[in-house]
Design an enzyme around this catalytic site. Structure first.
Site, PDB file in Angstrom:
ATOM      1  CB  THR A  98     -24.017  -2.419  39.199  1.00 64.50           C
ATOM      2  OG1 THR A  98     -23.657  -3.460  40.113  1.00 64.50           O
ATOM      3  CG2 THR A  98     -25.050  -1.523  39.867  1.00 64.50           C
ATOM      4  CE  LYS A 173     -24.462  -3.757  43.804  1.00 64.39           C
ATOM      5  NZ  LYS A 173     -23.530  -4.045  42.703  1.00 64.39           N
ATOM      6  CE  LYS A 241     -21.646   1.750  37.514  1.00 64.34           C
ATOM      7  NZ  LYS A 241     -22.268   0.380  37.468  1.00 64.34           N
TER       8      LYS A 241
END
Length: 289
Positions: A98, A173, A241
């Site tokens: 990611t 995502k 994150k």
């Protein structure tokens, strides 16, 4: 059977590489910064390990990467001894990290310069999804390349889709994480309110989960949240994150994400409570402190 390399054997990558070897039946060579973990994987799955990403990628048809962030990704792909230095023309680099859409586009261009194809393919489903081989994979890249890699990816996925050109997988995502952040905060507040009101939470969830309030988070996390247990999934550090990537992209494209920004701050409060490695449902702990 294809010749495959897998770079990055964290809680996600370790089982994903295993599915490529066992379920996919591929010839898999792995690399991990901690060599002991690569050796453990090779022993468990009767595979091979290599001392550098470039050596793992040498001669591979498909090279998978699953690491921590943009800089880790750059290091293991285009840095010294990175995978791109060992990949053969016509092979495909698939990134399950990611990361930002920006680095996806950057690697797409860098790969093309070497005669290599690239697909950004972040995953959703957490550690359990990786271990059970039922991840959702959101891809960005060229359609013809996607069609080549999809059957290989399916070794660890139950849903794979092409979202658009390079970077589109990462952008999808981000949408996924935006939706999760709001859902978990709403569930945390609902459970907190119900407990304060003296309701039987199990009875409440049994009823409302069958209606419009139902969600994967409610179905799979309400019991552990109600019990104050938060070691069942995606860690707060990882979510922060991801949300930092989301908010940076929103600043670039002008999207307004007030709830996401607030929930990101709430996760910061959980970190301050020592909950860095708690799962994302720990937003309830913040309300109950």
């Amino acid at each position: 059977m294809a010749k495959v390399a897998f770079i990055g054997l964290g809680v996600m990558g370790f089982p994903m590489a295993g599915h490529l070897k066992i379920k996919g039946g591929h010839d898999v060579t792995v690399y991990n910064r901690t060599a002991e973990k690569a050796a453990a994987w090779a022993e468990k799955f009767s595979g091979k390990s290599a001392p550098t990403p470039a050596e793992a990628a040498e001669g591979a048809d498909f090279v998978f990467v699953c690491v921590g962030n943009d800089e880790d990704l750059r290091s293991v792909t285009s840095g010294d001894s990175g995978a791109l230095h060992g990949m053969k023309p016509g092979s495909v680099l698939i990134d399950n990290t990611t990361a930002s859409a920006e680095v996806a586009r950057e690697l797409y261009a860098a790969a093309k310069q070497k005669g290599v194809d690239f697909i950004d393919a972040p995953v959703s489903g957490g550690q359990a999804g990786a271990e059970n081989g039922v991840l959702t994979v959101m891809c960005g890249g060229d359609e013809a390349v996607y069609e080549r890699v999809r059957p290989v990816i399916e070794a660890y996925a139950r849903m794979v889709g092409l979202m658009g050109p390079a970077g589109s997988g990462q952008l999808t995502k981000m949408v996924n994480q935006i939706c999760i952040a709001g859902l978990v905060q709403g569930l945390a507040e609902g459970l907190h309110f119900g407990k304060r009101a003296g309701l039987d939470i199990e009875k409440v969830v049994e009823v409302i989960s069958k209606g419009a309030a139902g969600s994967w988070q409610m179905e799979n996390r309400h019991k552990t949240m109600n019990a104050g247990k938060y070691d069942f999934g995606f860690a707060v550090d990882w979510m922060r994150k991801d949300l930092s990537i989301v908010l940076a992209e929103a600043r670039r494209n002008g999207a307004k994400l007030p709830v996401t920004a607030i929930v990101d701050q709430f996760y910061g409060d959980v970190q301050a409570m020592g909950g860095n490695r708690w799962d994302t449902s720990s937003l309830l702990a913040r309300l109950e402190k």
